[in-house]
Scaffold this motif. Structure first.
Motif, PDB file in Angstrom:
ATOM      1  N   VAL A  84      -4.827  -4.157  11.141  1.00 59.66           N
ATOM      2  CA  VAL A  84      -4.339  -5.906  11.009  1.00 59.66           C
ATOM      3  C   VAL A  84      -5.630  -6.266  11.021  1.00 59.66           C
ATOM      4  CG1 VAL A  84      -3.566  -8.059  10.588  1.00 59.66           C
ATOM      5  CG2 VAL A  84      -1.968  -6.154  11.157  1.00 59.66           C
ATOM      6  N   VAL A  85      -6.432  -6.495  11.760  1.00 62.35           N
ATOM      7  CA  VAL A  85      -7.662  -7.231  11.914  1.00 62.35           C
ATOM      8  C   VAL A  85      -8.305  -5.947  11.729  1.00 62.35           C
ATOM      9  CG1 VAL A  85      -9.796  -7.103  13.846  1.00 62.35           C
ATOM     10  CG2 VAL A  85      -6.650  -7.699  14.879  1.00 62.35           C
ATOM     11  N   VAL A  86      -8.607  -5.093  11.320  1.00 64.74           N
ATOM     12  CA  VAL A  86      -9.915  -4.732  10.704  1.00 64.74           C
ATOM     13  C   VAL A  86      -9.367  -3.735   9.099  1.00 64.74           C
ATOM     14  CG1 VAL A  86     -10.737  -1.773  10.179  1.00 64.74           C
ATOM     15  CG2 VAL A  86     -10.343  -2.598  12.351  1.00 64.74           C
ATOM     16  N   GLY A  87      -8.763  -4.334   8.594  1.00 64.19           N
ATOM     17  CA  GLY A  87      -7.754  -4.656   7.628  1.00 64.19           C
ATOM     18  C   GLY A  87      -8.995  -6.494   6.515  1.00 64.19           C
ATOM     19  N   ALA A  88      -8.210  -6.802   7.854  1.00 66.51           N
ATOM     20  CA  ALA A  88      -8.939  -8.325   6.883  1.00 66.51           C
ATOM     21  C   ALA A  88     -10.710  -8.412   7.227  1.00 66.51           C
ATOM     22  CB  ALA A  88      -8.163  -9.470   8.738  1.00 66.51           C
ATOM     23  N   VAL A  89     -10.883  -7.896   8.143  1.00 66.65           N
ATOM     24  CA  VAL A  89     -12.318  -7.786   8.338  1.00 66.65           C
ATOM     25  C   VAL A  89     -13.316  -7.121   7.159  1.00 66.65           C
ATOM     26  CG1 VAL A  89     -14.821  -6.566   9.638  1.00 66.65           C
ATOM     27  CG2 VAL A  89     -12.965  -8.604  10.863  1.00 66.65           C
ATOM     28  N   LEU A  90     -12.417  -5.454   6.862  1.00 67.34           N
ATOM     29  CA  LEU A  90     -12.750  -4.841   5.899  1.00 67.34           C
ATOM     30  C   LEU A  90     -12.809  -5.739   4.393  1.00 67.34           C
ATOM     31  CD1 LEU A  90     -11.938  -1.771   6.507  1.00 67.34           C
ATOM     32  CD2 LEU A  90     -14.344  -2.522   6.731  1.00 67.34           C
ATOM     33  N   ASP A  91     -11.773  -6.359   3.894  1.00 69.29           N
ATOM     34  CA  ASP A  91     -11.601  -7.264   3.224  1.00 69.29           C
ATOM     35  C   ASP A  91     -12.299  -8.511   2.728  1.00 69.29           C
ATOM     36  OD1 ASP A  91      -9.827  -7.949   0.866  1.00 69.29           O
ATOM     37  OD2 ASP A  91      -9.766  -9.499   1.781  1.00 69.29           O
TER      38      ASP A  91
END
Length: 450
Positions: free
Chosen positions: A54-61
């Motif tokens: 969730v965290v990495v996905g949000a940061v990448l987005d």
């Protein structure tokens, strides 16, 4: 009979080792052993994987997929994606200032050359066949700052300063001559030089004389180079960004270790005056926050100087950081010295070693190996604490990141610059931590020796 012996030898011949079962080695076995060894461990692994996803996905987005990569102002970024994506054009425009501060753009090659020289200076420390690593490290600590200071600052040099700068050039040449001789020829630079001059068979006194003459000629050539060398002056008020952060933290780290060793030995000394002075210095600087010490050196120190004396603001900050770091390092080293068993001191005495020889050869190497994690932790903390110099008007990396959001074109742009700053600090701190772990394993002092 011969056939019987042959058959017996064939029967008792050892069979080749078979590979380990797939269930006991490889990635799957590692995951089963470390991530899914039992039910609680498996649940924690799944929960951690979900949070990471969730965290990495949000940061990448935010930082990549939904970011704006081309814009003329922050208003265009807000019109394009609002606050849902990063606005990188402002960071890209200010990135040179975040690295070099206000250093003239046409002269930044001097900064790059200075740090490249440092990397080349310490590169022989990682060559396996080089044995003069202690001397190379000491030369980098003592001589490189003189050479780098002139590249960074420039301006007119007095004769004394030219002597020191020439010593830096001489040291750099000596380091690489030594490294190449030991790495590829397998012998000290002196023997290689004598062989090149055809003086290997000369008497010892003649060989020493030849080597001294060669070293003197090299230094004269370096001094002549400094006499013909003219660089434009760049005042320290223009230094900033990552460059200034590395200068302050690098000098502080370099000074803190030897100064901390001397202070720790002084505090443990049997001489009351030495012990009292060392203890007073350590407790004074450990009992006061760094921010207070910076304020004292920046505002109060000029009041105690003779009238008309102007001490450079950057120099005041560097001295404050060095004193603060040395006091903390002294306690780390003292902890390592107290961890050495009394038998080591007695063994050194039984060998006829005096105080300084036993400390140099037996006690201090063990203390430093024991305290590697604490020493590097101190270095990492000092590297991050240099952000406090921004409160006395020095434009370090954090100050330049804050300046991005104060630009009229990019007004309010703060998250992206500080995200970049966080990544820069992470890279440097992670590199120091990884080197510490590798060194600890190499010296077989850590618990994990795999």
């Amino acid at each position: 009979m011969a056939e019987t012996h042959a058959e017996t030898a064939l029967i008792f011949q050892p069979k080749p080792a078979r590979p380990a079962p797939a269930a006991a080695s490889g990635p799957v076995a590692w995951m089963r052993r470390n991530l899914f060894s039992d039910v609680p461990n498996a649940l924690m692994t799944l929960l951690g994987g979900y949070i990471l996803f969730v965290v990495v996905g949000a940061v990448l987005d935010w930082a990549v997929f939904g970011a704006v990569w081309s814009a003329e102002s922050r208003r265009e970024c807000l019109d394009a994606v609002g606050r849902a994506g990063a606005c990188w054009p402002g960071v890209a425009e200010w990135l040179p200032n975040m690295i070099y501060g206000l250093y003239p753009k046409e002269l930044v090659w001097r900064v790059n050359l200075g740090f490249l020289t440092l990397l080349l200076w310490i590169a022989p420390l990682f060559m396996p066949r080089v044995v003069s690593k202690v001397n190379i490290g000491v030369s980098a600590v003592l001589l490189f700052p003189f050479l780098a200071s002139y590249w960074f600052h420039g301006g007119e040099m007095g004769l004394l300063w030219r002597v020191f700068v020439a010593a830096g050039i001489w040291g750099f040449v000596w380091v690489w001559a030594t490294a190449l001789s030991e790495q590829f020829a397998g012998r000290p630079i002196g023997q290689t030089l004598l062989a090149a001059l055809g003086a290997e068979d000369a008497a010892d006194a003649d060989q020493r004389r030849i080597l001294r003459i060669a070293a003197a000629l090299l230094y004269v050539a370096a001094l002549a180079l400094t006499l013909a060398w003219r660089l434009e002056e760049v005042g320290t008020r223009l230094w900033g960004g990552l460059f200034l952060t590395l200068v302050i933290s690098g000098i502080g780290i370099t000074f803190s270790l030897p100064a901390g060793i001397l202070l720790a030995l002084g505090r443990r000394s049997d001489m009351p005056v030495i012990s009292m002075l060392s203890t007073a210095f350590i407790e004074l600087f450990r009992s006061v926050p760094l921010i207070t010490i910076l304020f004292m050196f920046n505002t109060m120190m000029p009041l105690f100087m003779p009238e008309g004396t102007d001490v450079n603001q950057l120099l005041r900050a560097i001295v404050a950081v060095c004193f603060f770091a040395a006091a903390y390092m002294a306690e780390v080293i003292r902890g390592g010295l107290q961890a050495i068993p009394r038998g080591q001191y007695e063994a050194a005495s039984s060998l006829g070693l005096g105080y300084w020889r036993s400390t140099q050869l037996i006690v201090m190497p063990q203390a430093l190996r024991i305290m590697i994690p604490a020493i590097v932790g101190n270095f990492i903390g000092l590297f991050k604490d240099t952000t406090l110099v921004s409160i006395i008007g020095l434009f370090d990396l954090m100050s330049m990141a804050r300046a991005v959001g104060e630009d009229t074109k990019w007004l309010g742009l703060f998250i992206e610059p500080f995200f970049v700053v966080a990544m820069i600090y992470f890279v440097f701190c992670f590199a120091m931590s990884s080197y510490s772990i590798g060194l600890e394993k190499k010296l077989a002092q850590g618990r994990d020796r795999g």
